[in-house]
Design a protein around this motif. Structure first.
Motif, PDB file in Angstrom:
ATOM      1  N   GLY A  35      66.182 -12.278  13.990  1.00  0.00           N
ATOM      2  CA  GLY A  35      66.404 -11.548  12.745  1.00  0.00           C
ATOM      3  C   GLY A  35      66.764 -10.096  12.961  1.00  0.00           C
ATOM      4  O   GLY A  35      67.161  -9.673  14.040  1.00  0.00           O
ATOM      5  N   ASP A  36      66.586  -9.329  11.903  1.00  0.00           N
ATOM      6  CA  ASP A  36      67.002  -7.934  11.883  1.00  0.00           C
ATOM      7  C   ASP A  36      65.876  -6.995  12.287  1.00  0.00           C
ATOM      8  O   ASP A  36      64.704  -7.321  12.197  1.00  0.00           O
ATOM      9  N   THR A  37      66.282  -5.796  12.702  1.00  0.00           N
ATOM     10  CA  THR A  37      65.340  -4.716  12.952  1.00  0.00           C
ATOM     11  C   THR A  37      64.942  -4.128  11.603  1.00  0.00           C
ATOM     12  O   THR A  37      65.774  -3.932  10.731  1.00  0.00           O
ATOM     13  N   GLU A  38      63.648  -3.865  11.445  1.00  0.00           N
ATOM     14  CA  GLU A  38      63.149  -3.341  10.169  1.00  0.00           C
ATOM     15  C   GLU A  38      62.550  -1.955  10.376  1.00  0.00           C
ATOM     16  O   GLU A  38      61.704  -1.754  11.245  1.00  0.00           O
ATOM     17  N   TRP A  39      63.023  -0.993   9.585  1.00  0.00           N
ATOM     18  CA  TRP A  39      62.437   0.347   9.596  1.00  0.00           C
ATOM     19  C   TRP A  39      61.213   0.326   8.691  1.00  0.00           C
ATOM     20  O   TRP A  39      61.326   0.126   7.489  1.00  0.00           O
ATOM     21  N   LEU A  40      60.032   0.519   9.281  1.00  0.00           N
ATOM     22  CA  LEU A  40      58.795   0.535   8.509  1.00  0.00           C
ATOM     23  C   LEU A  40      58.495   1.912   7.943  1.00  0.00           C
ATOM     24  O   LEU A  40      57.834   2.039   6.924  1.00  0.00           O
ATOM     25  N   SER A  41      58.963   2.953   8.641  1.00  0.00           N
ATOM     26  CA  SER A  41      58.724   4.326   8.219  1.00  0.00           C
ATOM     27  C   SER A  41      59.807   5.214   8.823  1.00  0.00           C
ATOM     28  O   SER A  41      60.321   4.914   9.892  1.00  0.00           O
ATOM     29  N   THR A  42      60.140   6.306   8.130  1.00  0.00           N
ATOM     30  CA  THR A  42      61.083   7.260   8.699  1.00  0.00           C
ATOM     31  C   THR A  42      60.400   8.544   9.160  1.00  0.00           C
ATOM     32  O   THR A  42      60.971   9.296   9.935  1.00  0.00           O
ATOM     33  N   ASP A  43      59.176   8.814   8.700  1.00  0.00           N
ATOM     34  CA  ASP A  43      58.463  10.010   9.118  1.00  0.00           C
ATOM     35  C   ASP A  43      56.984   9.693   9.274  1.00  0.00           C
ATOM     36  O   ASP A  43      56.253   9.717   8.276  1.00  0.00           O
ATOM     37  N   PRO A  44      56.522   9.366  10.452  1.00  0.00           N
ATOM     38  CA  PRO A  44      57.251   9.276  11.708  1.00  0.00           C
ATOM     39  C   PRO A  44      58.099   7.996  11.756  1.00  0.00           C
ATOM     40  O   PRO A  44      57.784   7.021  11.063  1.00  0.00           O
ATOM     41  N   PRO A  45      59.136   7.977  12.588  1.00  0.00           N
ATOM     42  CA  PRO A  45      59.955   6.776  12.671  1.00  0.00           C
ATOM     43  C   PRO A  45      59.157   5.619  13.270  1.00  0.00           C
ATOM     44  O   PRO A  45      58.496   5.777  14.293  1.00  0.00           O
ATOM     45  N   LEU A  46      59.196   4.480  12.603  1.00  0.00           N
ATOM     46  CA  LEU A  46      58.497   3.287  13.071  1.00  0.00           C
ATOM     47  C   LEU A  46      59.402   2.089  12.811  1.00  0.00           C
ATOM     48  O   LEU A  46      59.791   1.839  11.668  1.00  0.00           O
ATOM     49  N   ILE A  47      59.738   1.390  13.865  1.00  0.00           N
ATOM     50  CA  ILE A  47      60.679   0.278  13.811  1.00  0.00           C
ATOM     51  C   ILE A  47      59.980  -0.982  14.299  1.00  0.00           C
ATOM     52  O   ILE A  47      59.166  -0.937  15.222  1.00  0.00           O
ATOM     53  N   ALA A  48      60.305  -2.136  13.692  1.00  0.00           N
ATOM     54  CA  ALA A  48      59.701  -3.405  14.088  1.00  0.00           C
ATOM     55  C   ALA A  48      60.772  -4.493  14.151  1.00  0.00           C
ATOM     56  O   ALA A  48      61.753  -4.452  13.419  1.00  0.00           O
ATOM     57  N   PHE A  49      60.546  -5.449  15.041  1.00  0.00           N
ATOM     58  CA  PHE A  49      61.391  -6.636  15.123  1.00  0.00           C
ATOM     59  C   PHE A  49      60.623  -7.723  15.856  1.00  0.00           C
ATOM     60  O   PHE A  49      59.651  -7.449  16.555  1.00  0.00           O
ATOM     61  N   THR A  50      61.016  -8.970  15.673  1.00  0.00           N
ATOM     62  CA  THR A  50      60.377 -10.081  16.369  1.00  0.00           C
ATOM     63  C   THR A  50      61.300 -10.585  17.475  1.00  0.00           C
ATOM     64  O   THR A  50      62.522 -10.507  17.380  1.00  0.00           O
ATOM     65  N   VAL A  51      60.678 -11.084  18.543  1.00  0.00           N
ATOM     66  CA  VAL A  51      61.413 -11.629  19.678  1.00  0.00           C
ATOM     67  C   VAL A  51      60.751 -12.935  20.108  1.00  0.00           C
ATOM     68  O   VAL A  51      59.580 -13.181  19.805  1.00  0.00           O
ATOM     69  N   HIS A  52      61.515 -13.760  20.816  1.00  0.00           N
ATOM     70  CA  HIS A  52      60.956 -14.974  21.383  1.00  0.00           C
ATOM     71  C   HIS A  52      61.571 -15.256  22.746  1.00  0.00           C
ATOM     72  O   HIS A  52      62.635 -14.745  23.074  1.00  0.00           O
TER      73      HIS A  52
END
Length: 75
Positions: A5-22
């Motif tokens: 799937g896609d990368t998801e920005w959880l927050s911009t300040d502070p920057p926090l990015i999430a994604f799933t992998v397998h």
């Protein structure tokens, strides 16, 4: 590892990015350094296990600072 799937920005300040992998193609070795419990763990979890017989899914989250922010923090 393959991203799901896609990368998801959880927050911009502070920057926090999430994604799933397998990964479904890794080999799992037998246990090491576990003493007599190693044989029990190997038997319980079917170790060693050849590539393609295992599967792992993870959620990765990370944050970062820009270089100019690092300079300001160390002064």
């Amino acid at each position: 590892m393959i991203q799901d799937g896609d990368t998801e920005w959880l927050s911009t300040d502070p920057p926090l990015i999430a994604f799933t992998v397998h990964d479904r193609a890794f080999a799992a070795p037998r246990s090491y350094g576990c003493g007599p419990l190693g044989r029990l763990a190997d038997r319980r979890f079917g170790l060693p296990s050849a590539a393609g017989e295992n599967e792992i899914s993870l959620v990765a989250r990370y944050t970062f600072k820009f270089y100019d922010e690092l300079q300001a923090a160390t002064r």
